[in-house]
Design an enzyme around this catalytic site. Structure first.
Site, PDB file in Angstrom:
ATOM      1  N   GLU A  68      10.130   1.934  10.653  1.00 50.17           N
ATOM      2  CA  GLU A  68      11.214   2.693  10.616  1.00 50.17           C
ATOM      3  C   GLU A  68      10.088   3.765  10.062  1.00 50.17           C
ATOM      4  OE1 GLU A  68      13.765   2.672   9.702  1.00 50.17           O
ATOM      5  OE2 GLU A  68      14.455   0.522   8.477  1.00 50.17           O
ATOM      6  N   CYS A 128      12.641  12.096   6.084  1.00 45.08           N
ATOM      7  CA  CYS A 128      12.983  11.814   7.807  1.00 45.08           C
ATOM      8  C   CYS A 128      14.926  11.376   8.092  1.00 45.08           C
ATOM      9  CB  CYS A 128      13.143  10.027   7.297  1.00 45.08           C
ATOM     10  SG  CYS A 128      13.291   8.827   6.620  1.00 45.08           S
ATOM     11  N   GLU A 145       8.631  16.282  16.219  1.00 46.20           N
ATOM     12  CA  GLU A 145       9.125  16.108  14.642  1.00 46.20           C
ATOM     13  C   GLU A 145       8.306  17.349  14.286  1.00 46.20           C
ATOM     14  OE1 GLU A 145       7.814  12.628  12.370  1.00 46.20           O
ATOM     15  OE2 GLU A 145      10.240  12.212  11.267  1.00 46.20           O
ATOM     16  N   LYS A 202       1.083  -1.249   0.005  1.00 52.52           N
ATOM     17  CA  LYS A 202       0.135   0.372  -0.308  1.00 52.52           C
ATOM     18  C   LYS A 202       0.804   1.126   0.046  1.00 52.52           C
ATOM     19  CE  LYS A 202      -2.050   2.687   3.315  1.00 52.52           C
ATOM     20  NZ  LYS A 202      -1.919   4.388   2.318  1.00 52.52           N
TER      21      LYS A 202
HETATM   22  P1  NAD Z   1       1.831   8.147   8.833  1.00 55.84           P
HETATM   23  O1  NAD Z   1       2.389   7.332   9.085  1.00 55.84           O
HETATM   24  O2  NAD Z   1       1.268   8.866   8.235  1.00 55.84           O
HETATM   25  O3  NAD Z   1       1.328   6.365   6.938  1.00 55.84           O
HETATM   26  C1  NAD Z   1       2.318   5.797   6.661  1.00 55.84           C
HETATM   27  C2  NAD Z   1       2.205   4.887   5.887  1.00 55.84           C
HETATM   28  O4  NAD Z   1       1.084   3.622   6.742  1.00 55.84           O
HETATM   29  C3  NAD Z   1       0.857   5.346   4.352  1.00 55.84           C
HETATM   30  O5  NAD Z   1       0.484   4.564   3.488  1.00 55.84           O
HETATM   31  C4  NAD Z   1      -0.586   5.719   5.384  1.00 55.84           C
HETATM   32  O6  NAD Z   1      -2.081   5.070   5.046  1.00 55.84           O
HETATM   33  C5  NAD Z   1      -0.242   3.945   6.443  1.00 55.84           C
HETATM   34  N1  NAD Z   1      -0.594   4.449   7.575  1.00 55.84           N
HETATM   35  C6  NAD Z   1      -1.874   4.780   8.511  1.00 55.84           C
HETATM   36  N2  NAD Z   1      -2.552   4.663   8.800  1.00 55.84           N
HETATM   37  C7  NAD Z   1      -2.685   3.129   9.185  1.00 55.84           C
HETATM   38  C8  NAD Z   1      -3.006   2.310  10.030  1.00 55.84           C
HETATM   39  N3  NAD Z   1      -3.789   2.542  11.150  1.00 55.84           N
HETATM   40  N4  NAD Z   1      -2.718   0.975   9.333  1.00 55.84           N
HETATM   41  C9  NAD Z   1      -1.581   0.329   8.806  1.00 55.84           C
HETATM   42  N5  NAD Z   1      -1.086   1.600   8.026  1.00 55.84           N
HETATM   43  C10 NAD Z   1      -1.707   3.462   7.831  1.00 55.84           C
HETATM   44  O7  NAD Z   1       3.078   8.561   7.746  1.00 55.84           O
HETATM   45  P2  NAD Z   1       3.557   9.534   6.329  1.00 55.84           P
HETATM   46  O8  NAD Z   1       2.787  10.967   7.084  1.00 55.84           O
HETATM   47  O9  NAD Z   1       3.118   9.095   5.027  1.00 55.84           O
HETATM   48  O10 NAD Z   1       4.943   9.509   6.514  1.00 55.84           O
HETATM   49  C11 NAD Z   1       5.949  10.568   7.336  1.00 55.84           C
HETATM   50  C12 NAD Z   1       6.226  10.016   8.098  1.00 55.84           C
HETATM   51  O11 NAD Z   1       7.148   8.994   7.337  1.00 55.84           O
HETATM   52  C13 NAD Z   1       7.368  10.905   9.143  1.00 55.84           C
HETATM   53  O12 NAD Z   1       6.871  10.573  10.274  1.00 55.84           O
HETATM   54  C14 NAD Z   1       8.598  10.863   8.706  1.00 55.84           C
HETATM   55  O13 NAD Z   1       9.973  10.655   9.379  1.00 55.84           O
HETATM   56  C15 NAD Z   1       8.434   9.316   8.408  1.00 55.84           C
HETATM   57  N6  NAD Z   1       9.406   8.351   7.682  1.00 55.84           N
HETATM   58  C16 NAD Z   1      10.450   7.849   8.218  1.00 55.84           C
HETATM   59  C17 NAD Z   1      11.700   7.578   7.560  1.00 55.84           C
HETATM   60  C18 NAD Z   1      12.085   5.958   8.139  1.00 55.84           C
HETATM   61  O14 NAD Z   1      13.087   5.966   6.950  1.00 55.84           O
HETATM   62  N7  NAD Z   1      12.825   6.676   9.062  1.00 55.84           N
HETATM   63  C19 NAD Z   1      11.350   6.968   6.341  1.00 55.84           C
HETATM   64  C20 NAD Z   1      10.977   7.922   5.439  1.00 55.84           C
HETATM   65  C21 NAD Z   1       9.036   8.868   5.785  1.00 55.84           C
END
Ligand code: NAD
Length: 481
Positions: free
Chosen positions: A248, A282, A384, A173
């Site tokens: 991650e 990130c 963050e 997804k």
């Molecule tokens: P998010 O957690 O809102 O969403 C990430 C994914 O999870 C999306 O596909 C979303 O639809 C899905 N999701 C949301 N709720 C869910 C649930 N209840 N069950 C399963 N899936 C669910 O994050 P975002 O806003 O898309 O991304 C930004 C965040 O990602 C920031 O915190 C950033 O630091 C982090 N990030 C981390 C890394 C890393 O490698 N550590 C890399 C990139 C981004």
């Protein structure tokens, strides 16, 4: 208006409910395509397809798997320009970034894992003349891969490629905020001849589609990249089902600048580590600690350079700062600038929404922002923000800066600037983070493990460790007498 489709069992299909969500172009603040609002029915279908395909794919010679994945890599390269444009429209990032980082890296992910699997070996242990043990590494089964919006195709393929190379089949997804390049990838997978059901992409919302993937009994492994709060929720669902988990998560990375650094190199790289992709990487350094003796000089130079960054439409030549990904994200970032001021911070530059002319007037642009005068432990410096907002703070002593750098719940990445190699290694050794860059930023050798400590995640992706994650060891012991 273009309707994105799910990719299930080798075909591009409508969601079961036939309903769609608006996909917004953040550079204009306008709907430009529609995303399937999929639900549990689509995930059930995708998982059934992945389960049915598993036996065939996991028993396909790795040379054949490798060739198909390399073909996908070539097709990504061949379509670099159209994918880069799609990524920039979907995400708001400057086209030069999609062209030089996101899309090439997506191709590299497939190539790296397609070739890496050919050299992945498992150990054997001899108990002299009593017995021989050997360890089989068998693909886990159907892998659930969930990714965020900031580096859409780059992070999506970073999970899918090692899973497929290992012999797993996948239900994936992408973020509902940036679905377009994952959709284009599904078209390339069909072209590359990926057998049906091996990769399934279900578009839609996290609490519906993501949750259905995480809680599905036939998906024993979840690879997730996204926010720390979402990661905690996923862990609470997956852990009691004893699923293999890689998380991650978020970061609040320190950038530590000592007075004896190579100043010019430090300054130009700090511009990137602060504001590349509008600070929505990130790994961006959002807390900048500067040794007191060069603090004023750094502040003046950094502010001057930041004021010159050109904010513009993502596809426009020369744009350095594009749009942030969504209206709600823009509002969140601006609310942190307000909070910073309430906490006593002084905005040295930026701090406001930027309104562009004409068709881009409704886009989500924020001026790159530098804030000083905050204490290291205030909310602005602990939470963050994930936007083009950095804080700068002076320090005098190494122990002091290490204490401040290590004071957050996060531990993803960090940067250290000094020409003193002993100090560089000493400080790197003491920082609580999965990655320490010394005199550089964002350099990645794909063979190295990637990931954070503390609330930045558990598990490591990257390198051959990804093959360890997507396979299960089975020890076989043969008695010799
Ligand atoms: P998010 O957690 O809102 O969403 C990430 C994914 O999870 C999306 O596909 C979303 O639809 C899905 N999701 C949301 N709720 C869910 C649930 N209840 N069950 C399963 N899936 C669910 O994050 P975002 O806003 O898309 O991304 C930004 C965040 O990602 C920031 O915190 C950033 O630091 C982090 N990030 C981390 C890394 C890393 O490698 N550590 C890399 C990139 C981004």
């Amino acid at each position: 208006m273009e309707k994105i489709k799910n990719y299930i069992n080798g075909e591009l299909v409508e969601p079961a409910g036939k309903t769609y969500i608006d996909n917004i172009d953040p550079s204009r603040g306008k709907v430009y395509s529609l995303i399937p609002d999929s639900d549990e029915r689509d995930v059930l279908e995708a998982t059934a397809a992945a389960k049915a395909a598993f036996k065939g794919w996991s028993n396909t010679p790795k040379e054949t798997r490798s060739r198909i994945l390399q073909k996908i890599s070539f097709l990504i390269e061949e379509n670099l320009e159209s994918l880069a444009i799609a990524e920039s429209i979907d995400n708001g990032k400057p086209l030069h970034l999609s062209r030089s980082v996101d899309i090439p890296r997506a191709a590299a992910n497939f190539n790296f894992y397609a070739t890496g699997i050919l050299h992945y070996a498992a150990p054997a242990h001899s108990m002299e003349d009593t017995a021989i043990n050997y360890t089989l590494r068998q693909p886990v089964g159907v892998a659930g891969c969930i990714s965020p919006w900031n580096l859409p195709l780059y992070l999506f393929t970073w999970k899918i490629a090692p899973a497929l190379a290992s012999g797993c089949t996948v239900v994936a997804k992408p973020s509902e905020v940036t679905p377009m390049t994952a959709y284009l990838l599904s078209q390339l997978c069909i072209k590359a001849g990926l057998p049906k059901g091996v990769l399934n992409i279900v578009h839609g919302l996290g609490p519906k589609v993501g949750n259905a993937i995480v809680s599905h009994k036939d998906i024993p492994l979840i690879s997730f990249t996204g926010g720390t709060k979402t990661g905690a929720h996923i862990a609470s669902v997956a852990a009691p089902m004893f699923k293999k988990l890689s998380l991650e998560l978020g970061g609040k990375n320190p950038n530590i600048i000592f007075a004896d650094c190579d100043y010019d190199k430090m300054l130009s790289t700090t511009m990137l580590s602060s504001f590349a992709n509008q600070g929505q990487i990130c790994l961006c350094g959002s807390r900048i600690f500067v040794e007191k003796s060069i603090y004023e000089k750094f502040k003046n130079d950094f502010v001057e350079k930041t004021k010159k960054l050109s904010i513009g439409a993502p596809l426009q030549d020369g744009t350095k700062i594009g749009a942030v990904v969504s209206k709600s994200h823009m509002e969140k970032i601006l609310s942190y600038v307000e909070l910073a001021q309430q906490e006593g911070g002084k905005v040295l530059c930026g701090g406001k929404r930027k309104v562009l002319d004409g068709e881009f007037a409704e886009g989500y642009y924020i001026e790159p922002t530098i804030i000083e005068g905050l204490k290291y432990d205030c909310r602005t410096n602990q939470e963050e923000i994930f936007g083009p907002v950095v804080t700068i703070m002076p320090f005098e002593k190494e122990e002091e800066v290490l204490m401040m750098a290590n004071s957050t719940i996060y531990g993803l990445a960090s940067t250290v600037w000094t020409q003193d190699i002993t100090k560089a290694h000493r400080v790197a050794n003491e920082i609580h983070a999965g990655i320490v860059w010394i005199n550089c930023w964002l350099l990645r050798d794909l063979r190295t493990p990637f990931g954070g400590v503390k609330s930045s995640g558990v598990g490591r992706e990257g390198g051959f460790e990804a093959f360890d994650f997507f396979t299960e060891p089975k020890n076989i012991c043969i008695k010799l007498k």
